[in-house]
Structure formats: structure tokens, C-alpha cells
Design an enzyme around this catalytic site. Structure first.
Site, short mmCIF file in Angstrom:
data_model
loop_
_atom_site.label_atom_id
_atom_site.label_comp_id
_atom_site.label_asym_id
_atom_site.label_seq_id
_atom_site.Cartn_x
_atom_site.Cartn_y
_atom_site.Cartn_z
N ARG A 54 -11.54 -20.51 2.10
CA ARG A 54 -10.65 -19.87 1.12
C ARG A 54 -11.27 -19.98 -0.27
NH1 ARG A 54 -7.08 -22.73 -1.31
NH2 ARG A 54 -6.36 -23.91 0.49
N TYR A 106 -0.39 4.42 -7.71
CA TYR A 106 -0.04 4.19 -6.30
C TYR A 106 1.37 3.57 -6.23
CZ TYR A 106 0.08 1.75 -1.84
OH TYR A 106 0.47 1.27 -0.62
N ASP A 178 -8.00 1.09 -12.40
CA ASP A 178 -8.09 1.15 -10.94
C ASP A 178 -9.07 2.27 -10.62
OD1 ASP A 178 -7.72 1.71 -8.22
OD2 ASP A 178 -5.67 0.94 -8.25
N LYS A 203 -10.44 1.87 0.81
CA LYS A 203 -10.67 3.31 0.68
C LYS A 203 -12.18 3.60 0.72
CE LYS A 203 -6.22 3.35 0.37
NZ LYS A 203 -5.76 2.18 -0.29
O1 P1T Z 1 -3.50 -0.70 0.38
P1 P1T Z 1 -4.21 -1.72 -0.46
O2 P1T Z 1 -5.59 -2.03 -0.01
O3 P1T Z 1 -3.37 -2.93 -0.70
O4 P1T Z 1 -4.46 -1.03 -1.91
C1 P1T Z 1 -3.43 -0.67 -2.78
C2 P1T Z 1 -3.88 0.47 -3.65
C3 P1T Z 1 -4.28 0.21 -4.95
N1 P1T Z 1 -4.72 1.20 -5.77
C4 P1T Z 1 -4.78 2.49 -5.34
C5 P1T Z 1 -5.24 3.55 -6.28
C6 P1T Z 1 -4.40 2.82 -4.04
O5 P1T Z 1 -4.47 4.10 -3.65
C7 P1T Z 1 -3.93 1.78 -3.16
C8 P1T Z 1 -3.48 2.09 -1.78
N2 P1T Z 1 -3.17 3.43 -1.54
C9 P1T Z 1 -2.77 3.95 -0.35
C10 P1T Z 1 -2.60 3.24 0.76
C11 P1T Z 1 -2.56 5.41 -0.36
O6 P1T Z 1 -2.53 6.06 0.71
O7 P1T Z 1 -2.41 5.98 -1.45
#
Ligand code: P1T
Length: 387
Positions: A54, A106, A178, A203
Site C-alpha cells: 500500500r 463527469y 482533469d 480511459k
Molecule cells: O471511473 P473512474 O476511473 O473512477 O474515473 C472517474 C472519472 C474522472 N474524470 C473523468 C473526466 C471521467 O470521465 C471519469 C469517469 N467517466 C466515466 C466512467 C464516463 O463514462 O464518463
């Protein structure tokens, strides 16, 4: 930077080499995955830099070095999800602090700001105006952070990172960008003035829809101290195999982004002026409201295209009938996806706020993959014909 990578190397080289130094003992080109939770100590407190996974794991450190290098950051930290990375940055704030965020974010980020961090005394305020002055107007002496996505999810608005960064810094606040949609292959927010960059590595960085992950990088090394503390103290870390998958993903990021961009541009042009659509949104289309800024700030338009149908029923029928594209949440993988944000990814934003921002029931988001463009166009055409 290691022996075989230099500061002058460009992204595609850094992405492949940083954190991937051949093992001095075996020569293996790809370092092993350190599948261990703990590390042997020769005497209490005497170890070789690792105590417990961790707190630190060699596979994670390799990924973090690479993330920092591709983002041109001073340091990087990786997390179990983009949401955990978001929470770590917000965790640097103190009760009473105000954060100004651009409203089109998001849905999960909006939810965290409104329904998690307000409980700890953080005060989020949102602007739906992309003009830097709209951030300036909301600044007061409690403002400690400005948060934005660029391009935004799902409206693909682009925000002026240098101008908003200057506003934040004059007020003694930090700017968080972001960079999930653009990726460092198309946009380098730290070089434009962002203090923190956050990613959902789920992503484009991971790139293959097979891992959930997140990352934080910082422009100034001193900002990493608190982030690394929170990473260890709150424990939202990725396992070694997930780190390996993300690191493997980064190696092809530059190549994949080229194809995502050419496919998305071709699709945006193909769909533009379609009789069933009210609007096609793509940052590199001349009709995009932030087109000049997008061209200035990014070296490619990205892989996301947002389409707005004239009728909601048509949007829903389109989603049901698409075949090569899959109807699914998420984005940024090699395979094309379709998402209906109002019902899927952005459902946690109250309907009236969502609709006022333009995230209506007739809006559909396309994550354009790297398949053959003719097959993608044909799939869109057949689903539009049924819509
Ligand atoms: O899903 P996660 O890995 O926890 O990420 C969150 C997140 C943060 N910032 C942006 C710009 C994002 O698009 C996302 C997650 N978005 C999706 C799951 C979506 O389909 O838009």
C-alpha cells in the site's frame, strides 16, 4: 529520468521507456510484475525501499514515474480509480475552503463535490460560463482551488487553461485540470499552468477497457507530499497487475490517440448536418464554440464526439440499434462505445441542473475507437436510419 531516457525525449519515447529500464540482473526488457503485498526486512526498519505494497510497490512506482514523465510533471501518484485520484486532490483542502468548478464535469465528480466533500466543510461552487472572467467573479479569500475538465464530459467544451491558471494563482489558489479526455498526447496542462493533473486512467491511458485506475500528477514536487500521504493513509491504491496493465497501455498511447483523432474527425464530418441531428460537437470542427482555443491548446481533437438528436426518441432508438459501437459507460478504449449520459454516466446530476447545462435526453456521446473507419461509419448510418 533513467540512463536510457532523457528530458529531451518526446512523448512516444518516454511512454515506452520511462519506468521500464531493463533489469540489470536478467536483462528482461519488460520488468516483472511485483505481485507481493509485503517485503522482507533484514532488521526492523531495514529494507530496500519497500515495506508494504500500500505504501509502495515497484510496479506501481514504475507506472508513477512514467505518468509523471508523459505529463511533464514533477511527480505522479496512481490510484485505484479516477474517483480515488479526484478524492485525494480534494482531500488536500481544509474545512471552510471554497472550490470553483466548471459545471460540465463527469457526473461522479459532481456527486463527490456536492455529496461527499460538502460533508467535510468544503464549499463547491459551479460556473457554466467558459469565460475565464466567470471564474474571476466567483473568487473570494476562501477560494483555494479551481477544477476543470478540458475537453469537458460530455459537452466537449474547452477551457482556457493558461488564463484560468493565472486567475487561480493571483488568488493564491491552485488549478486542477482533469486531462482524461485529451490525454498528454494531445494536451499538457502542467505546461499551460495547471498545478495538479488528474486522470481516470481507466480511459485512454489504460486504453483497452480492462482496468479501472486513476492518477494525479503535480507541477511542483512539494504538492506531492500531501497527495502521497493521502494515497498511503486512505489506501485507494491500484494492485500491481492493474499498474502493469496501465503501464502497458501508456506505451501505445501516442499511436492510439492518432487513430482515435482521425477516426473521430472523420465521424464528426460524416455526421455533421445529418437530418436527424440538431448538432454535432467535436473540438476540431470549425462549428465548435471553442474551436480556436481547442486548436491552440491541443494538438488533436480527441476521440470523443457528442451528437444531439432533434428528438429524444430518436436518440434512444439509435442507442438500441448500434452494433459495432457498444452501448456502455466509459470511454477511451480501442473499441467504440456509445453512451446516453443523462441516463447513464451523468444520472447523479439533478435533471434541472443537467438540462440547463445542455446534457439533455437527446444527447448521445460517442467514444470513437480505432476500428476501421468504414465499418464505424456504416454502423452509425444503419443505427441513424432506424432512429
Ligand atoms: O471511473 P473512474 O476511473 O473512477 O474515473 C472517474 C472519472 C474522472 N474524470 C473523468 C473526466 C471521467 O470521465 C471519469 C469517469 N467517466 C466515466 C466512467 C464516463 O463514462 O464518463
Amino acid at each position: 529520468m533513467s540512463d536510457h531516457t532523457k528530458n529531451t525525449h518526446k512523448l512516444a519515447t518516454r511512454a515506452i521507456h520511462v519506468g521500464q529500464e531493463p533489469d540489470p540482473n536478467t536483462g528482461d526488457i519488460v520488468p516483472p510484475i511485483h505481485l507481493t503485498s509485503t517485503f522482507r526486512q533484514s532488521a526492523p526498519g531495514q529494507h530496500r525501499g519497500f515495506e508494504y505494497s500500500r505504501s509502495g510497490n515497484p510496479t506501481r512506482i514504475a507506472l508513477e514515474k512514467c505518468l509523471a514523465s508523459v505529463e511533464r510533471a514533477a511527480a505522479g501518484a496512481s490510484f485505484a480509480s479516477g474517483s480515488a485520484a479526484t478524492a485525494a486532490i480534494l482531500g488536500t483542502l481544509a474545512p471552510g475552503d471554497k472550490i470553483i468548478a466548471y459545471g460540465d464535469v463527469y457526473g461522479g465528480t459532481f456527486r463527490m463535490l456536492k455529496h461527499v466533500f460538502t460533508g467535510y466543510g468544503i464549499d463547491p461552487v459551479f460556473t457554466d460560463d467558459t469565460a475565464p472572467e466567470s471564474f474571476q467573479r466567483l473568487i473570494d479569500d476562501r477560494t483555494k482551488m479551481i477544477w476543470l475538465e478540458s475537453p469537458t464530459n460530455p459537452l466537449l467544451r474547452c477551457l482556457d487553461i493558461p488564463a484560468i491558471g493565472r486567475i487561480a494563482h493571483e488568488a493564491g489558489a491552485v488549478l486542477v485540470v482533469d486531462n482524461t479526455f485529451a490525454t498528454p498526447a494531445l494536451q499538457l496542462p502542467h505546461e499551460l499552468g495547471a498545478d495538479y493533473v488528474v486522470h481516470s486512467t481507466t480511459k485512454y491511458i489504460g486504453g483497452h477497457s480492462d482496468v479501472i485506475g486513476g492518477a494525479v500528477t503535480v507541477r511542483d514536487e512539494s504538492l506531492m507530499e500531501r497527495v502521497a500521504f493521502l494515497q498511503n493513509a486512505t489506501g485507494g491504491v491500484p494492485g500491481p497487475f492493474d499498474c502493469y496493465l496501465q503501464h502497458r497501455g501508456i506505451k501505445t498511447l501516442a499511436l492510439r490517440m492518432e487513430r482515435h483523432c482521425t477516426n473521430a474527425m472523420a465521424i464528426a464530418e460524416h455526421l455533421d448536418n445529418h437530418p436527424k441531428l440538431a448538432r454535432v460537437v467535436y473540438p476540431f470542427l470549425p462549428s465548435h464554440p471553442d474551436h480556436d482555443l481547442a486548436r491552440r491548446q491541443m494538438c488533436g481533437g480527441g476521440g470523443m464526439v457528442t451528437i444531439v438528436f432533434k428528438e429524444t426518441q430518436a436518440a434512444l432508438k439509435f442507442c438500441e440499434n448500434i452494433r459495432v459501437f457498444a452501448l456502455a459507460e466509459s470511454l477511451g478504449g480501442i473499441e467504440s462505445l456509445v453512451c446516453h449520459p443523462a441516463i447513464m454516466t451523468h444520472a447523479s446530476i439533478p435533471k434541472e441542473i443537467r438540462e440547463a447545462r445542455g446534457v439533455t435526453d437527446s444527447l448521445v456521446r460517442l467514444s470513437v475507437g480505432i476500428e476501421d473507419i468504414d465499418d464505424l461509419k456504416a454502423d452509425l448510418d444503419q443505427a441513424l436510419a432506424k432512429a
